[in-house]
Design a protein around this motif. Structure first.
Motif, PDB file in Angstrom:
ATOM      1  N   LYS A 111       0.853  -1.199   0.000  1.00  0.00           N
ATOM      2  CA  LYS A 111       0.000   0.000   0.000  1.00  0.00           C
ATOM      3  C   LYS A 111       0.888   1.247   0.000  1.00  0.00           C
ATOM      4  CE  LYS A 111      -3.995  -2.140   2.254  1.00  0.00           C
ATOM      5  NZ  LYS A 111      -4.943  -2.088   3.413  1.00  0.00           N
ATOM      6  N   GLU A 112       0.257   2.409   0.099  1.00  0.00           N
ATOM      7  CA  GLU A 112       0.972   3.678   0.034  1.00  0.00           C
ATOM      8  C   GLU A 112       2.149   3.725   1.004  1.00  0.00           C
ATOM      9  OE1 GLU A 112      -2.288   3.281   0.238  1.00  0.00           O
ATOM     10  OE2 GLU A 112      -3.397   4.843  -0.836  1.00  0.00           O
ATOM     11  N   VAL A 113       3.277   4.274   0.525  1.00  0.00           N
ATOM     12  CA  VAL A 113       4.417   4.566   1.395  1.00  0.00           C
ATOM     13  C   VAL A 113       4.326   6.042   1.749  1.00  0.00           C
ATOM     14  CG1 VAL A 113       6.907   4.504   1.687  1.00  0.00           C
ATOM     15  CG2 VAL A 113       5.791   2.797   0.238  1.00  0.00           C
ATOM     16  N   TYR A 114       4.159   6.334   3.031  1.00  0.00           N
ATOM     17  CA  TYR A 114       3.863   7.696   3.462  1.00  0.00           C
ATOM     18  C   TYR A 114       5.059   8.408   4.071  1.00  0.00           C
ATOM     19  CZ  TYR A 114      -0.303  10.627   3.715  1.00  0.00           C
ATOM     20  OH  TYR A 114      -1.265  11.587   3.461  1.00  0.00           O
ATOM     21  N   SER A 115       6.123   7.666   4.326  1.00  0.00           N
ATOM     22  CA  SER A 115       7.268   8.266   5.012  1.00  0.00           C
ATOM     23  C   SER A 115       8.544   7.586   4.557  1.00  0.00           C
ATOM     24  CB  SER A 115       7.092   8.113   6.530  1.00  0.00           C
ATOM     25  OG  SER A 115       8.285   8.375   7.233  1.00  0.00           O
ATOM     26  N   ILE A 116       9.597   8.391   4.392  1.00  0.00           N
ATOM     27  CA  ILE A 116      10.909   7.849   4.030  1.00  0.00           C
ATOM     28  C   ILE A 116      11.968   8.655   4.758  1.00  0.00           C
ATOM     29  CG2 ILE A 116      11.155   9.296   1.957  1.00  0.00           C
ATOM     30  CD1 ILE A 116      12.436   6.830   0.599  1.00  0.00           C
ATOM     31  N   ASP A 117      13.028   7.983   5.253  1.00  0.00           N
ATOM     32  CA  ASP A 117      14.051   8.682   6.024  1.00  0.00           C
ATOM     33  C   ASP A 117      15.394   7.991   5.836  1.00  0.00           C
ATOM     34  OD1 ASP A 117      14.816  10.784   7.783  1.00  0.00           O
ATOM     35  OD2 ASP A 117      14.874   9.374   9.454  1.00  0.00           O
ATOM     36  N   TRP A 118      16.424   8.788   5.567  1.00  0.00           N
ATOM     37  CA  TRP A 118      17.777   8.300   5.351  1.00  0.00           C
ATOM     38  C   TRP A 118      18.556   8.468   6.642  1.00  0.00           C
ATOM     39  CZ3 TRP A 118      18.989   8.106  -0.290  1.00  0.00           C
ATOM     40  CH2 TRP A 118      20.155   7.376  -0.553  1.00  0.00           C
ATOM     41  N   SER A 119      19.235   7.422   7.085  1.00  0.00           N
ATOM     42  CA  SER A 119      19.950   7.467   8.362  1.00  0.00           C
ATOM     43  C   SER A 119      20.992   8.578   8.379  1.00  0.00           C
ATOM     44  CB  SER A 119      20.640   6.120   8.630  1.00  0.00           C
ATOM     45  OG  SER A 119      21.429   6.205   9.796  1.00  0.00           O
ATOM     46  N   GLN A 120      21.046   9.311   9.523  1.00  0.00           N
ATOM     47  CA  GLN A 120      21.994  10.410   9.673  1.00  0.00           C
ATOM     48  C   GLN A 120      23.239  10.008  10.457  1.00  0.00           C
ATOM     49  OE1 GLN A 120      19.986  13.955  11.223  1.00  0.00           O
ATOM     50  NE2 GLN A 120      18.062  13.180  10.393  1.00  0.00           N
ATOM     51  N   CYS A 121      23.236   8.810  11.045  1.00  0.00           N
ATOM     52  CA  CYS A 121      24.386   8.386  11.840  1.00  0.00           C
ATOM     53  C   CYS A 121      25.518   7.930  10.935  1.00  0.00           C
ATOM     54  CB  CYS A 121      23.993   7.257  12.793  1.00  0.00           C
ATOM     55  SG  CYS A 121      23.015   7.813  14.210  1.00  0.00           S
ATOM     56  N   ARG A 122      26.721   8.337  11.282  1.00  0.00           N
ATOM     57  CA  ARG A 122      27.894   8.017  10.475  1.00  0.00           C
ATOM     58  C   ARG A 122      28.070   6.502  10.356  1.00  0.00           C
ATOM     59  NH1 ARG A 122      33.220  11.246  11.932  1.00  0.00           N
ATOM     60  NH2 ARG A 122      31.752  12.891  11.312  1.00  0.00           N
ATOM     61  N   GLY A 123      28.314   6.049   9.137  1.00  0.00           N
ATOM     62  CA  GLY A 123      28.539   4.624   8.896  1.00  0.00           C
ATOM     63  C   GLY A 123      27.279   3.844   8.583  1.00  0.00           C
ATOM     64  N   GLU A 124      26.087   4.452   8.750  1.00  0.00           N
ATOM     65  CA  GLU A 124      24.820   3.790   8.456  1.00  0.00           C
ATOM     66  C   GLU A 124      24.196   4.408   7.200  1.00  0.00           C
ATOM     67  OE1 GLU A 124      23.021   2.426  12.802  1.00  0.00           O
ATOM     68  OE2 GLU A 124      22.164   4.148  11.758  1.00  0.00           O
TER      69      GLU A 124
END
Length: 318
Positions: free
Chosen positions: A105-118
């Motif tokens: 179903k719909e993808v409503y949120s996306i987030d790229w990790s901000q921690c170094r190495g991830e």
């Protein structure tokens, strides 16, 4: 205040580049996201102070969220109403670098990790699941199930590696470790309503805030879940998105279905310290500029993208 209109497209998400202080991207949908396609706009603030379009990318379904890569200034990821995620190279105007298809179903949120190495991406879907992606692979590397209703938002902690939070229509806030896909170490019934958004404090790893369809914003200490440590009141309708400031420890902003953008300081008052009314429809997207203290952007269903600095942030100290 700078303004750009996204013709025949309605704004869902706006994000400043973490690398270029004058660049931002806007995820939009045709027909308010109920039907039609989506467009990703790449905008730039010129030295003369204009907000202009430098490129745009088309997708066959509405785009609901966007997130910048934390290691490559030319890469962004988007979330779509057809259940897919797209990886875009902003120097290539034709097709996505990759398309990830696992949500039903719909993808409503996306987030790229901000921690170094991830270098990992989170996606939250109306299919009640959260998925973890390595951008170098078309298959997800983890699926997190625990919510009983639509998952509206999943965001990485900026301070705790491998940790993220999610909120959903079941009223729950869940704190997860990406290394433990089978269970959420912490679960809290945060609102007696659908929880649409959450945001981590950039200065205190134990502090997270939630916003819900009851119009409330609540702050939670991960070490003490018995009651919120603050509650902000004043939004007349659902709180669509909240975000802690990257520059001021106790400041956060919200956008709402009541057409407002509000600035809050939970140490000063439970009411907004500034109310901004420059949209004529639901306000959906919100972001602080990491590289310019006090500067913000929002976008809404009126097709307007605004870049501005609230007056109360001109003289706020950290």
């Amino acid at each position: 205040m700078l303004t750009y209109k996204t013709p025949n497209r309605h704004g869902y998400s706006v994000k400043f580049s973490p690398f270029n202080p004058g660049q931002l991207v806007v995820a939009t949908s045709q027909y308010y996201g109920f039907a039609g396609g989506g467009t990703l706009f790449v905008l730039e603030i010129t030295p003369s102070g204009d907000l202009i379009e430098i490129s745009k990318f088309q997708w066959t379904d509405g785009l609901f969220d966007v997130s910048w890569s934390e290691c490559n200034p030319g890469i962004v990821a988007t979330a779509s109403g057809d259940g897919s995620l797209q990886l875009w190279n902003l120097t290539n105007r034709q097709f996505p670098l990759e398309v990830f298809r696992e949500h039903s179903k719909e993808v409503y949120s996306i987030d790229w990790s901000q921690c170094r190495g991830e270098q990992l991406i989170l996606s939250a879907s109306w299919d009640t699941s959260i998925k973890l992606w390595d951008p170098s692979s078309v298959l997800s590397v983890g699926t997190f199930c625990g919510h009983s209703k639509l998952v509206y938002n999943a965001v990485w902690s900026p301070l705790i590696p491998s940790c993220f939070a999610s909120v959903a229509g079941d009223g729950l806030l869940k704190i997860w470790s990406s290394n433990l896909p089978n269970r959420a170490p912490l679960t809290l019934h945060s609102h007696n309503a659908e929880v649409l958004t959450c945001s981590w404090c950039k200065f205190d790893q134990n502090l997270i805030a939630t916003g819900a369809s009851d119009g409330l914003i609540r702050g939670w200490d991960l070490r003490y879940f018995a009651a919120p440590i603050f509650e902000q009141k004043g939004c007349e309708y659902a709180v669509r998105k909240i975000q802690f400031s990257p520059h001021y420890a106790s400041t956060l902003a919200s956008v709402s279905y009541d057409f407002t953008t509000r600035i809050w300081d939970y140490r000063i008052s439970c009411e907004a310290i500034e109310i901004i009314k420059h949209h004529s429809e639901f306000v959906y997207g919100l972001d602080f500029n990491l590289n310019r203290k006090g500067e913000m952007a929002d976008c809404g269903w009126d097709s307007l993208v605004r870049v501005f600095t609230p007056s109360v942030l001109n003289n706020v100290t950290k």
